[in-house]
Design an enzyme around this catalytic site. Structure first.
Site, PDB file in Angstrom:
ATOM      1  CG  HIS A  69      -1.673  -1.307   1.469  1.00  0.00           C
ATOM      2  ND1 HIS A  69      -2.778  -1.343   0.860  1.00  0.00           N
ATOM      3  CD2 HIS A  69      -1.288  -2.371   1.918  1.00  0.00           C
ATOM      4  CE1 HIS A  69      -3.328  -2.659   1.266  1.00  0.00           C
ATOM      5  NE2 HIS A  69      -2.408  -3.130   1.716  1.00  0.00           N
ATOM      6  CB  SER A 124      14.215  22.187 -15.030  1.00  0.00           C
ATOM      7  OG  SER A 124      13.421  23.278 -15.234  1.00  0.00           O
ATOM      8  CE  LYS A 158      12.610  18.857 -10.358  1.00  0.00           C
ATOM      9  NZ  LYS A 158      11.344  19.283 -11.283  1.00  0.00           N
ATOM     10  CD  GLU A 195       9.223  12.101 -15.307  1.00  0.00           C
ATOM     11  OE1 GLU A 195       8.249  13.111 -15.440  1.00  0.00           O
ATOM     12  OE2 GLU A 195      10.510  12.511 -15.467  1.00  0.00           O
TER      13      GLU A 195
END
Ligand code: ARG
Length: 476
Positions: A166, A287, A293, A300
């Site tokens: 979970h 970024s 970043k 992704e």
């Protein structure tokens, strides 16, 4: 044949005798499939050369005619290799293109090649030939990814991290156990891919349009020469069976699902909040605005591709659903999603393999977030070993967890009196339970997270990866 131009002024049409006037311009655009099926040119020439040999064997064409056709096809192959003939090709599909080029090379004898053959059995054959190769290429790619995960598992044997259920900390596991969990999923995909290759190894050629071939071609020899296991048993089925393509598309979708789950873990584990893993710079992106970043785009993008692969599977399932028996032109739409699934994975899987191969566990960061509540089950098991029922020990430890939370201290730092007060069976050595290593080593049954169990898995996975399989057709 070439003096009627039903589908365009410069077309070498494969049909047209019964038609008056040309194809309507709007229909012409819809009818074209060359932009998609052009990539079957190698398979189309290969299948055509084998068919020419079969026609010689059946006495339909002479040795000399067969030789001229074959030499012509070899020259067609060389021309197609340059890419030139595809430029502004007026042809409806790859089969028309190859035949037009053959006419250019050898003249009218080219007109004998299509005897007893239909584009229906031809395209089914071409696509299966392509599918066998694509399935094998994918299996190699997924095997490389498994090898990368195996390397990661080996680096992670001595690293202990929280096992999540979970997405809450559950029980400690070796990092190797986590990496192997992903490996086994991809290992099952390898099996699915092999099985799809196996399914594709059945030859449709010799089925004609629907009813079979009226000339005595040796379909067994034809199958062997093209690397198929055997010829199809039924001509009606053969021209419309795309089950193997669905097997391949499903195998691709499953690889996508597994990539998306691995990608999700990688995103979590590389976040500041977890910090369990560090991806190599080569697989991270920056970024344009936020200078600090370091994004896990590889993970992704891998996660995103699953949607596309699922969609491709759904498109193909929907395409074949409810088709009347035999070939239907709908089937022309079988290719682009299948090509897309394979192409998508052949770019995604190697990138993920590279990212996994170079990712590093961050043991100090992992240790910093491990809550001693991860050992609550071990505490309960400790009581069980003293003869307490699991039901009661679960209850006792639950109370201790609540007390620790109320006191704002880690479970391991409750005073010894708290443990003994809750259950005298804990004994004076209860604190020994708060040991990560001891916890993972207790799970020594096969499949568990103890060092020996994990090492055995690593060895077993290594053996599984050695059997890179070709259960499909023979090499041809
Ligand atoms: N291009 C077609 C396909 O991909 C093959 C042509 C069969 N066409 C036909 N009218 N029977 O399925």
């Amino acid at each position: 044949m070439t003096d009627r131009h039903p589908s365009g002024p410069t077309d070498h049409a494969l049909w047209g005798g019964r038609f008056d006037g040309g194809m309507a311009p709007g229909m012409r655009a819809l009818n074209l499939s060359l932009d998609v099926d052009r990539r079957l040119w190698r398979e189309d020439v290969r299948g055509s050369r084998a068919w020419a040999r079969a026609l010689i064997g059946a006495g339909v064409i002479s040795d000399d005619e067969g030789k001229r056709i074959d030499e012509g096809l070899v020259r067609v192959l060389a021309r197609l290799e340059t890419g030139g003939p595809f430029e502004e090709a007026p042809d409806e599909d790859v089969h028309s293109l190859v035949e037009r080029l053959l006419f250019e090379e050898v003249g009218d004898v080219a007109g004998k090649l299509h005897t007893g053959r239909s584009r229906n059995d031809q395209v089914a054959t071409d696509l299966r030939l392509w599918g066998m190769g694509a399935g094998r290429d994918l299996e190699h790619a997924v095997t490389d990814l498994c090898r990368a995960l195996l390397g990661m598992a080996t680096r992670g044997v001595e690293v202990i991290l929280p096992g999540y259920t979970h997405l809450q900390q559950g029980q400690p596991i070796r990092a190797a156990q986590w990496a192997l969990a992903h490996l086994w999923a991809f290992d099952r995909d390898r099996e699915r891919l092999r099985s799809a290759v196996h399914a594709s190894g059945v030859l449709p050629l010799g089925s004609g349009a629907i009813a079979g071939c009226p000339f005595p071609v040796d379909r067994d020899a034809l199958a062997r020469s093209l690397g198929f296991r055997r010829p199809s048993q039924n001509s009606v089925d053969a021209v419309s069976d795309r089950d193997w393509a669905l097997d391949l598309s499903y195998a691709c979708a499953m690889v996508g699902v597994h990539l998306s789950r691995l990608g999700e873990d990688l995103m979590l584990f590389t976040s500041l909040e977890f910090g369990f893993l560090r991806l190599d710079d080569g697989y991270s992106t920056g970024s344009s605005l936020m200078p600090q970043k370091r994004n896990p785009d590889v993970a992704e993008l891998a996660r995103a591709k699953a949607g596309r692969l699922n969609g491709n599977l759904m498109a193909l399932l929907t395409l074949v659903k409810g088709l009347p028996t035999g070939y239907n032109r709908d089937l022309q739409e079988d290719k682009h999603t299948l090509f897309d699934s394979v192409d998508t994975l052949l770019t995604t899987v190697p990138a993920v393999a590279g990212a996994i191969g170079t990712a590093q566990f961050q043991p100090e960061r992992i240790r910093a977030v491990m809550d001693t509540q991860l050992l609550a089950t071990d505490l309960a098991d400790h009581l069980v070993r003293q003869g307490v029922t699991f039901r009661r020990s679960h209850e006792v430890v639950g109370h201790l967890v609540r007390r620790a939370e109320e006191a704002g201290v880690p479970l391991a730092e409750l005073p010894i009196e708290a443990f003994l007060g809750a259950a005298p069976e804990f004994g004076g050595d209860v604190r020994a339970v708060f040991d990560w290593e001891r916890s993972v080593e207790a799970r020594a049954a096969p499949g568990g997270t103890a060092r020996d169990a994990v090492t055995a898995q690593i060895a077993e996975a290594g053996r599984s990866l050695e059997t890179e399989g070709d259960e499909g057709g023979q090499e041809g």
